[in-house]
Scaffold this active site. Structure first.
Site, PDB file in Angstrom:
ATOM      1  N   SER A 137      22.005   2.314  47.352  1.00  0.00           N
ATOM      2  CA  SER A 137      22.185   2.610  45.932  1.00  0.00           C
ATOM      3  C   SER A 137      23.662   2.462  45.540  1.00  0.00           C
ATOM      4  O   SER A 137      24.190   1.364  45.569  1.00  0.00           O
ATOM      5  CB  SER A 137      21.647   4.000  45.604  1.00  0.00           C
ATOM      6  OG  SER A 137      21.390   4.110  44.223  1.00  0.00           O
ATOM      7  N   LYS A 192      19.072  18.232  21.016  1.00  0.00           N
ATOM      8  CA  LYS A 192      20.296  18.792  21.581  1.00  0.00           C
ATOM      9  C   LYS A 192      20.033  19.522  22.883  1.00  0.00           C
ATOM     10  O   LYS A 192      20.897  19.577  23.767  1.00  0.00           O
ATOM     11  CB  LYS A 192      20.956  19.748  20.574  1.00  0.00           C
ATOM     12  CG  LYS A 192      22.322  20.245  21.009  1.00  0.00           C
ATOM     13  CD  LYS A 192      23.287  19.085  21.238  1.00  0.00           C
ATOM     14  CE  LYS A 192      24.629  19.575  21.737  1.00  0.00           C
ATOM     15  NZ  LYS A 192      25.514  18.455  22.097  1.00  0.00           N
TER      16      LYS A 192
END
Length: 290
Positions: free
Chosen positions: A109, A161
């Site tokens: 990765s 949010k």
């Protein structure tokens, strides 16, 4: 009484001698060795902060004795931005001198992400690499909270949010927003690998689904250039830098100056004293460490 003062004088003289010799060692024996050199910089563990590596790469790129750099990577990856910063720095450095990656047990990765910026990649046959992809995980405690009678009140400025708030019902809109971000960052990963390894997107995408490969498999897929150990990578670095007689040396992480002069526990000791003088109370914290 005179004997006591004589003892203190001798103790002071011994301390000064130790200080002097450590100072000389710091000034003259901790620099990059003279002559043509191949620097070995080890990148180990989860990549979360690259300030040390970037600083060392910059120093090595400016040192005329260093003809090439071998990055010994043993990492499962890490945070996206630090990996991208490391990738960008390697691109800058290799404009001045060759950078060769030597993959250790694992370079997957993010470990692969930073590797593809190098001139050449050498992996052991059993190295674990690949794992091209992006992941974000969270937990949802809504049902547990309901059973325990826990109600979390969130006051927010917009509907998203509290994105992925673990105490609210899973919101498909939240998931879609995160998925869009992941898709974009994943595309950046693909572009880096495609550019660095000269693999077309058509060939890359089928193997870029998060799967891992051995070093030998990665060679067949074009993700690495050669199979071999660290010594093989050093040999490749010598060849690329046209420096067959260059000697390898490992870059050691510098200790704080006071630690070098007095000892390894010096910084901890003085930090404790400083905290006491400031009236701070020692804290013990629970930590999650990978």
């Amino acid at each position: 009484m005179k004997g006591f003062w004589r003892f203190l004088t001798m103790l002071g003289a011994v301390f000064i001698l130790i200080l002097f010799f450590n100072l000389m060692r710091f000034l003259f024996f901790n620099q990059v060795p003279f002559g043509k050199k191949i620097a070995i910089l080890k990148v180990k563990g989860v990549i979360t902060d690259t300030s040390y590596y970037i600083k060392e790469l910059e120093k090595l790129s400016k040192n005329r004795n260093v003809k090439a750099i071998v990055l010994r990577i043993d990492s499962p990856g890490g945070a996206v931005v630090p990996c991208q910063e490391m990738y960008d720095e390697i691109l800058r450095v290799k404009k001045k001198k060759p950078v060769v990656v030597s993959m250790g047990s694992v370079a997957a990765s993010g470990g692969l992400y930073i590797s593809v910026a190098a001139n050449k990649i050498v992996a052991d046959p059993a190295t674990i690499t690949g794992s091209i992809g992006v992941i974000m995980q969270t937990m949802n405690f809504r049902k547990i909270a309901d059973k325990l009678g826990i109600k979390v009140i969130t006051i927010k400025s917009g509907p998203h949010k509290d994105l992925l708030n673990p105490f609210k019902k899973v919101d498909p809109g939240d998931v879609a927003i995160v998925q869009n971000v992941i898709n974009d960052v994943y595309q950046q990963f693909l572009e880096a690998v495609s550019k660095g390894r000269h693999i077309s997107m058509d060939k890359l995408k089928p193997i870029a689904d998060g799967r891992i490969f051995s070093g030998r498999e990665a060679l067949k897929l074009g993700l690495v250039d050669e199979l071999g150990d660290l010594q093989k990578a050093i040999s490749v670095a010598r060849k690329l830098s046209h420096s067959p007689d260059a000697k390898p040396f490992e870059v050691k992480k510098e200790k704080p100056f006071i630690d070098r002069i007095i000892g390894g526990e010096a910084s901890l000791f003085f930090d404790k004293i400083s905290a006491i003088l400031k009236g701070e109370v020692e804290r013990k914290e629970l930590m999650y460490l990978y």
